[in-house]
Design a protein around this motif. Structure first.
Motif, mmCIF file in Angstrom:
data_model
loop_
_atom_site.group_PDB
_atom_site.id
_atom_site.type_symbol
_atom_site.label_atom_id
_atom_site.label_comp_id
_atom_site.label_asym_id
_atom_site.label_seq_id
_atom_site.Cartn_x
_atom_site.Cartn_y
_atom_site.Cartn_z
ATOM 1 N N ALA A 281 0.812 -1.224 0.000
ATOM 2 C CA ALA A 281 0.000 0.000 0.000
ATOM 3 C C ALA A 281 0.842 1.269 0.000
ATOM 4 C CB ALA A 281 -0.926 0.005 1.214
ATOM 5 N N GLU A 282 2.152 1.123 -0.042
ATOM 6 C CA GLU A 282 3.038 2.292 0.031
ATOM 7 C C GLU A 282 2.680 3.390 -0.966
ATOM 8 O OE1 GLU A 282 7.354 3.291 -1.620
ATOM 9 O OE2 GLU A 282 7.255 1.434 -0.460
ATOM 10 N N PRO A 283 2.527 3.097 -2.251
ATOM 11 C CA PRO A 283 2.188 4.175 -3.202
ATOM 12 C C PRO A 283 0.852 4.840 -2.868
ATOM 13 C CG PRO A 283 2.891 2.200 -4.387
ATOM 14 C CD PRO A 283 2.735 1.817 -2.953
ATOM 15 N N ALA A 284 -0.115 4.030 -2.457
ATOM 16 C CA ALA A 284 -1.429 4.590 -2.116
ATOM 17 C C ALA A 284 -1.335 5.467 -0.867
ATOM 18 C CB ALA A 284 -2.443 3.470 -1.896
ATOM 19 N N LEU A 285 -0.532 5.072 0.112
ATOM 20 C CA LEU A 285 -0.371 5.880 1.329
ATOM 21 C C LEU A 285 0.313 7.211 1.011
ATOM 22 C CD1 LEU A 285 0.678 3.117 3.876
ATOM 23 C CD2 LEU A 285 -1.441 4.438 3.882
#
Length: 170
Positions: A34-38
């Motif tokens: 989820a890093e890019p979304a966060l």
């Protein structure tokens, strides 16, 4: 413990460590994915985006050791060594945080501080795991139950208030 079934106590301790570590590893995988979304959700840019990415990729490792510390604390509390629980929490929150984070921040900035926090958690988490396993072993072999005279000392718990393991009453 009350039934003197120490194999069950040992199995519960082992399964609790596995569950805690497994949960953190699952959460770590979710954060990494989820890093890019966060980063997008917090509108992080530049260094802020780097810090979020670093935490999602590497900073979560501290929670593996904190989970182990929490399981060890539950063991200490339930097996009659609550002072150890308090001591490990205090030590990790002070000795395991302040110097590690300070040195990490000095040499690595925010990412160094996160690394320092994880390293301090690892030190105290692993010592707590070893202590919990030793305490369980001492109780299983009867050594801990026979020498429960000094409050808070591993293998020596508190005196009075409850029947000691392995001691028969008539």
């Amino acid at each position: 413990l009350g039934g003197k079934l120490m194999d069950r106590v040992e199995r519960t301790l082992t399964c609790s460590f596995i569950l805690g570590i497994g949960y953190v590893l699952f959460a770590w995988a979710v954060l990494a994915l989820a890093e890019p979304a966060l980063i997008a959700a917090f509108e992080a840019k530049g260094e802020s985006a780097q810090y979020v990415a670093f935490y999602c990729r590497y900073g979560v490792v501290a929670w593996v050791f904190l989970a182990c510390l929490f399981v060890a604390n539950v063991s200490f509390n339930n097996l009659g060594f609550p002072v150890l629980s308090m001591a490990f929490n205090w030590a990790r929150a002070t000795l395991g945080t302040l110097p590690f984070v300070t040195i990490g921040a000095r040499y690595g900035g925010v990412q160094g501080a996160m690394f320092g926090f994880a390293l301090g958690a690892a030190v105290f988490g692993l010592i707590a795991v070893a202590t919990a396993c030793r305490g369980n072993w001492l109780l299983a072999t009867g050594i801990g139950a026979q020498s429960r005279a000094v409050p808070g000392a591993l293998g020596r718990g508190r005196r009075g208030g409850r029947e000691e393991l392995g001691r028969q009453t008539t």
